[in-house]
Design a protein around this motif. Structure first.
Motif, PDB file in Angstrom:
ATOM      1  N   ARG A  52      46.117  -2.005  69.547  1.00  0.00           N
ATOM      2  CA  ARG A  52      47.547  -1.716  69.353  1.00  0.00           C
ATOM      3  C   ARG A  52      47.835  -1.218  67.942  1.00  0.00           C
ATOM      4  O   ARG A  52      48.558  -0.242  67.743  1.00  0.00           O
ATOM      5  CB  ARG A  52      48.386  -2.952  69.658  1.00  0.00           C
ATOM      6  N   CYS A  53      47.307  -1.904  66.938  1.00  0.00           N
ATOM      7  CA  CYS A  53      47.559  -1.488  65.546  1.00  0.00           C
ATOM      8  C   CYS A  53      46.928  -0.131  65.258  1.00  0.00           C
ATOM      9  O   CYS A  53      47.530   0.717  64.589  1.00  0.00           O
ATOM     10  CB  CYS A  53      47.054  -2.542  64.577  1.00  0.00           C
ATOM     11  N   GLN A 107      46.311   2.339  67.403  1.00  0.00           N
ATOM     12  CA  GLN A 107      47.098   3.375  68.066  1.00  0.00           C
ATOM     13  C   GLN A 107      48.456   3.542  67.398  1.00  0.00           C
ATOM     14  O   GLN A 107      48.959   4.657  67.281  1.00  0.00           O
ATOM     15  CB  GLN A 107      47.269   3.060  69.548  1.00  0.00           C
TER      16      GLN A 107
END
Length: 129
Positions: A75-76, A78
């Motif tokens: 997540r981080c 992306q």
């Protein structure tokens, strides 16, 4: 491993050996690192994302220079990419989220503390208003 390049249809390596070789090549080609250096980074970070602390799976790098930064969760990693590695955009997004949370908090405080004006039993406004 299956291969369309050989007459027998089988490759010269098993799947696990093929995957290990590709993993080594990926880090060397994409980041000029050997796999041990990546494993050392993983140990140094405790296997955690450098931003949020979730389990790290991705090697982050600066797209402009190619310099390796740290390991991040998906997540981080992306998120940084979607914000084009622009600190100004990331800061603006953080301000946007903070402002929204502040508005929600103020609305809850008003509703809890102030609330609607109490009505008088006789239906008339209080004296002096």
């Amino acid at each position: 491993m299956r291969s369309s390049r050989t007459a027998s249809g089988f490759g010269s390596r098993c799947t696990s050996c093929h995957n290990a070789a590709n993993s080594e090549y990926y880090f060397r080609r994409g980041h000029q690192l050997i796999k041990k250096q990546v494993l050392d980074m993983h140990v140094a970070q405790g296997g955690r994302c450098a931003i949020c602390g979730d389990p790290a799976q991705h090697l982050d790098h600066d797209h402009a220079t190619g310099a390796t930064r740290q390991l991040l969760c998906q997540r981080c990693n992306q998120g940084l990419g979607l914000f084009r590695d622009e600190p100004g955009l990331l800061y603006a997004a953080a301000l946007h989220v903070d402002a929204h949370r502040d508005r929600q908090l103020l609305a809850r405080i008003r509703q809890t503390c102030v609330g609607p004006a109490p009505e008088r039993p006789d239906g008339h406004p209080p004296v002096g208003s």
